[in-house]
Design an enzyme around this catalytic site. Structure first.
Site, PDB file in Angstrom:
ATOM      1  N   ARG A 126       0.541  -1.201  -0.179  1.00  9.40           N
ATOM      2  CA  ARG A 126       0.187  -0.097  -0.218  1.00  9.40           C
ATOM      3  C   ARG A 126       0.803   1.526  -0.034  1.00  9.40           C
ATOM      4  O   ARG A 126       0.641   1.887   0.384  1.00  9.40           O
ATOM      5  CB  ARG A 126      -0.656  -0.119   1.133  1.00  9.40           C
ATOM      6  CG  ARG A 126      -2.131  -0.957   0.754  1.00  9.40           C
ATOM      7  CD  ARG A 126      -3.030  -1.190   1.675  1.00  9.40           C
ATOM      8  NE  ARG A 126      -4.237  -2.044   1.693  1.00  9.40           N
ATOM      9  CZ  ARG A 126      -3.953  -3.699   2.372  1.00  9.40           C
ATOM     10  NH1 ARG A 126      -2.930  -3.553   3.775  1.00  9.40           N
ATOM     11  NH2 ARG A 126      -4.271  -4.429   2.581  1.00  9.40           N
ATOM     12  N   LYS A 148       3.351  12.019 -11.098  1.00  8.81           N
ATOM     13  CA  LYS A 148       2.219  10.555 -12.364  1.00  8.81           C
ATOM     14  C   LYS A 148       2.878   9.248 -12.289  1.00  8.81           C
ATOM     15  O   LYS A 148       4.578   8.903 -12.442  1.00  8.81           O
ATOM     16  CB  LYS A 148       1.844  11.559 -13.166  1.00  8.81           C
ATOM     17  CG  LYS A 148       0.971  12.841 -13.063  1.00  8.81           C
ATOM     18  CD  LYS A 148       1.023  13.362 -14.154  1.00  8.81           C
ATOM     19  CE  LYS A 148      -0.610  14.374 -14.212  1.00  8.81           C
ATOM     20  NZ  LYS A 148      -0.370  14.172 -15.450  1.00  8.81           N
ATOM     21  N   GLU A 190      10.483  19.394 -24.119  1.00 10.46           N
ATOM     22  CA  GLU A 190       9.772  19.677 -22.779  1.00 10.46           C
ATOM     23  C   GLU A 190      10.648  20.740 -22.057  1.00 10.46           C
ATOM     24  O   GLU A 190       9.728  21.600 -21.169  1.00 10.46           O
ATOM     25  CB  GLU A 190      10.074  18.056 -21.535  1.00 10.46           C
ATOM     26  CG  GLU A 190       9.121  16.536 -22.395  1.00 10.46           C
ATOM     27  CD  GLU A 190       7.587  17.183 -22.441  1.00 10.46           C
ATOM     28  OE1 GLU A 190       7.205  18.192 -21.278  1.00 10.46           O
ATOM     29  OE2 GLU A 190       7.095  16.182 -22.895  1.00 10.46           O
ATOM     30  N   LYS A 231       8.308  22.948 -12.737  1.00 13.11           N
ATOM     31  CA  LYS A 231       7.243  22.062 -12.356  1.00 13.11           C
ATOM     32  C   LYS A 231       6.617  21.686 -10.877  1.00 13.11           C
ATOM     33  O   LYS A 231       6.183  21.469 -10.465  1.00 13.11           O
ATOM     34  CB  LYS A 231       7.858  20.612 -12.709  1.00 13.11           C
ATOM     35  CG  LYS A 231       7.562  19.260 -12.562  1.00 13.11           C
ATOM     36  CD  LYS A 231       7.148  18.605 -13.778  1.00 13.11           C
ATOM     37  CE  LYS A 231       6.012  17.512 -13.487  1.00 13.11           C
ATOM     38  NZ  LYS A 231       5.601  16.230 -14.201  1.00 13.11           N
ATOM     39  N   GLU A 241      -4.016  17.600 -10.591  1.00 10.45           N
ATOM     40  CA  GLU A 241      -4.274  18.075 -11.884  1.00 10.45           C
ATOM     41  C   GLU A 241      -5.425  18.847 -12.567  1.00 10.45           C
ATOM     42  O   GLU A 241      -6.982  18.260 -13.233  1.00 10.45           O
ATOM     43  CB  GLU A 241      -4.169  17.159 -13.015  1.00 10.45           C
ATOM     44  CG  GLU A 241      -4.063  17.956 -14.729  1.00 10.45           C
ATOM     45  CD  GLU A 241      -3.243  17.483 -15.371  1.00 10.45           C
ATOM     46  OE1 GLU A 241      -2.386  16.838 -15.392  1.00 10.45           O
ATOM     47  OE2 GLU A 241      -4.075  17.221 -16.678  1.00 10.45           O
ATOM     48  N   ARG A 245      -2.281  22.334 -13.481  1.00  9.92           N
ATOM     49  CA  ARG A 245      -1.616  21.393 -13.772  1.00  9.92           C
ATOM     50  C   ARG A 245      -1.183  21.250 -14.963  1.00  9.92           C
ATOM     51  O   ARG A 245      -0.681  20.710 -16.185  1.00  9.92           O
ATOM     52  CB  ARG A 245      -1.232  20.123 -12.833  1.00  9.92           C
ATOM     53  CG  ARG A 245      -0.540  19.357 -13.350  1.00  9.92           C
ATOM     54  CD  ARG A 245      -0.225  18.196 -12.466  1.00  9.92           C
ATOM     55  NE  ARG A 245       1.033  17.205 -12.698  1.00  9.92           N
ATOM     56  CZ  ARG A 245       1.685  16.223 -11.809  1.00  9.92           C
ATOM     57  NH1 ARG A 245       1.970  16.035 -10.364  1.00  9.92           N
ATOM     58  NH2 ARG A 245       2.793  15.593 -12.284  1.00  9.92           N
ATOM     59  N   ASN A 249       0.167  20.330 -19.971  1.00 10.24           N
ATOM     60  CA  ASN A 249      -0.574  19.434 -21.055  1.00 10.24           C
ATOM     61  C   ASN A 249      -0.200  20.709 -22.534  1.00 10.24           C
ATOM     62  O   ASN A 249      -0.488  19.129 -23.301  1.00 10.24           O
ATOM     63  CB  ASN A 249      -1.307  18.515 -21.588  1.00 10.24           C
ATOM     64  CG  ASN A 249      -1.341  17.242 -20.318  1.00 10.24           C
ATOM     65  OD1 ASN A 249      -0.147  17.453 -19.703  1.00 10.24           O
ATOM     66  ND2 ASN A 249      -2.362  17.459 -19.236  1.00 10.24           N
ATOM     67  N   HIS A 252       0.453  18.113 -26.139  1.00  3.98           N
ATOM     68  CA  HIS A 252      -0.295  16.530 -25.755  1.00  3.98           C
ATOM     69  C   HIS A 252      -1.000  16.223 -26.007  1.00  3.98           C
ATOM     70  O   HIS A 252      -0.987  14.823 -26.297  1.00  3.98           O
ATOM     71  CB  HIS A 252       0.233  16.157 -24.242  1.00  3.98           C
ATOM     72  CG  HIS A 252       1.854  16.985 -23.407  1.00  3.98           C
ATOM     73  ND1 HIS A 252       2.637  17.984 -23.913  1.00  3.98           N
ATOM     74  CD2 HIS A 252       2.221  15.813 -23.067  1.00  3.98           C
ATOM     75  CE1 HIS A 252       3.689  17.736 -23.207  1.00  3.98           C
ATOM     76  NE2 HIS A 252       3.724  15.880 -22.411  1.00  3.98           N
ATOM     77  N   HIS A 256      -0.203  13.410 -28.394  1.00  2.00           N
ATOM     78  CA  HIS A 256      -0.533  12.013 -28.139  1.00  2.00           C
ATOM     79  C   HIS A 256      -1.558  11.371 -28.977  1.00  2.00           C
ATOM     80  O   HIS A 256      -0.940   9.820 -29.423  1.00  2.00           O
ATOM     81  CB  HIS A 256      -1.235  12.455 -26.311  1.00  2.00           C
ATOM     82  CG  HIS A 256      -0.741  12.225 -25.427  1.00  2.00           C
ATOM     83  ND1 HIS A 256      -1.067  12.242 -24.721  1.00  2.00           N
ATOM     84  CD2 HIS A 256       0.355  11.714 -24.955  1.00  2.00           C
ATOM     85  CE1 HIS A 256      -0.359  12.716 -23.627  1.00  2.00           C
ATOM     86  NE2 HIS A 256       0.883  12.089 -23.557  1.00  2.00           N
ATOM     87  N   HIS A 270       8.061  10.847 -28.088  1.00  4.40           N
ATOM     88  CA  HIS A 270       7.207  11.568 -27.485  1.00  4.40           C
ATOM     89  C   HIS A 270       7.827  13.166 -27.275  1.00  4.40           C
ATOM     90  O   HIS A 270       7.004  13.439 -27.843  1.00  4.40           O
ATOM     91  CB  HIS A 270       7.379  11.141 -26.142  1.00  4.40           C
ATOM     92  CG  HIS A 270       6.523  11.886 -24.813  1.00  4.40           C
ATOM     93  ND1 HIS A 270       5.061  11.998 -25.193  1.00  4.40           N
ATOM     94  CD2 HIS A 270       6.595  13.131 -24.324  1.00  4.40           C
ATOM     95  CE1 HIS A 270       4.479  13.252 -24.410  1.00  4.40           C
ATOM     96  NE2 HIS A 270       5.705  13.434 -23.640  1.00  4.40           N
TER      97      HIS A 270
HETATM   98  N1  GLY Z   1       4.243  15.603 -17.383  1.00  3.03           N
HETATM   99  C1  GLY Z   1       2.588  16.172 -17.099  1.00  3.03           C
HETATM  100  C2  GLY Z   1       2.645  16.143 -15.884  1.00  3.03           C
HETATM  101  O1  GLY Z   1       3.711  15.435 -14.951  1.00  3.03           O
HETATM  102  O2  GLY Z   1       2.027  16.416 -15.178  1.00  3.03           O
END
Ligand code: GLY
Length: 371
Positions: A126, A148, A190, A231, A241, A245, A249, A252, A256, A270
């Protein structure tokens, strides 16, 4: 000899706050840095076969010198390892090593390894402790920061995962020396993204210093530190997000979709996909009269100088159709009643979340871009 400079970027998340350490040769002090923060923890290092060949031994040596016992588990390089079988491999190796919740999973590698190992750390017992040791530019400026984690599903990319913040990020910039030029360029997209989203002076600094960033040296570390600070700020204000946040994107949604249509293959990695995606976002912003066409031209010129693709026509192979791209966009994003959210630009450094963009208009735009 003078100690190499180590920069520290804090990520403020209350009692889950952590540091990002950035500097050349940090791998050698990884053991000491981890032992200082997580005393008594044992470890499993998760890596891929390519990264392990270059960097596993120095990390193991550093952990051993700090008295940290460590098991290792390696996966095959590439996106294919963000899979259920690879996750099972990491989880079972962690349990077989008899690691407890207070012990640590160390991700040594790029975004794939970080996402996979982080997910395992988030679910074994957990939630175990977790340290990111990113070895690609993309991972150092983006995926290793912010918690993430995920694997891919046959239904799509990053669809299965958890938020699980690391306890420490150790970005040894010397590991970028073994990165291919193509992957360095892709990670650079990025870096530039942070300037485009909210920091026009940083984008101007990159325009003036791009060659030095690519050559290595202090400008490279500066670019990584500024990116991580950007970031870290976004993540500490909007960890899950629910708002800001989403700005990360930028490019993206298009990117994507391009990755999906090109099969997540070497046709388009990417960073290349989001470079094209950011130019498309700027062009679509101009079409919506949110900014002038000069913004897209400026971004495209900078990416071209960096050796990145900027136009759909530069993607090799076929299968790139309006229908395929719009289907991929619909799969990636929530499209409700023909509308979706898109990150657009009012200028360099002025990204915002445009709500209610019409898919009908977007379809026309993409058709025009495909010529
Ligand atoms: N790579 C986008 C984020 O971490 O929110």
């Amino acid at each position: 000899m003078a100690e190499p400079a180590i920069r520290t970027v804090p990520v403020a998340l209350g009692d889950r706050s952590y540091d990002i350490l950035i500097g050349r040769g940090l791998l050698a002090s990884a053991g000491a840095e981890i032992a200082a923060r997580l005393p008594g923890a044992r470890a499993i290092i998760v890596s891929d076969d390519d990264v392990a060949r270059h960097h596993l031994e120095p990390l193991e040596r550093s952990l051993a010198a700090a008295g940290i016992a460590a098991a290792t588990f390696t996966v095959r390089p590439g996106e294919g390892s963000k899979s259920y079988p690879a996750l099972q491999g990491v989880v079972e190796a962690t349990l077989a090593a008899r690691l407890e919740r207070g012990d640590v999973v160390i991700a040594l590698g790029g975004g794939v390894v970080g996402d996979l190992a982080g997910f395992a750390a988030g679910i074994v017992r957990r939630g175990m402790r977790f340290v990111q040791v990113p070895t690609s530019l993309l991972a150092q400026v983006d995926s290793s920061v912010g918690g993430k984690t995920s694997i891919n599903s046959p239904q799509g990319k990053n669809l299965v995962g958890v938020f699980h913040q690391p306890n420490l990020v150790l970005a040894d910039t010397a590991t970028l020396d073994t990165l291919s030029d193509r992957h360095f360029r892709a990670g650079y997209a990025e870096v530039a993204k942070y300037g485009l989203i909210g920091d026009a002076p940083f984008f101007a600094w990159l325009q003036a210093n791009r060659a030095a960033v690519f050559a290595g040296g202090p400008e490279r570390e500066e670019a990584i530190a500024v990116s991580c600070a950007a970031k870290a700020g976004v993540v500490s204000r909007d960890e899950r997000e629910s708002g800001e946040r989403a700005l990360l994107n930028l490019g993206h949604t298009f990117g994507h979709a391009l990755e999906a249509v090109t099969g997540y293959s070497d046709r388009l990695v990417h960073g290349e996909a989001i470079a094209i995606g950011m130019v498309l976002a700027a062009e679509y912003s101009a079409r919506m009269r949110l900014c002038g066409p000069d913004i897209a031209a400026t971004i495209a010129a900078h990416f071209t100088e960096a050796g990145l693709p900027t136009r759909l026509g530069e993607i090799p192979g076929d299968g790139l159709t309006v229908d395929a791209l719009m289907a991929a966009i619909a799969q990636d994003k929530k499209v409700a009643r023909g509308r979706l959210n898109l990150i657009l630009l009012r200028g360099i450094g002025q990204a915002f979340i445009a709500k209610d963009v019409s898919t009908e208009d977007l379809t026309k735009f993409i058709a025009e871009k495909l010529g």
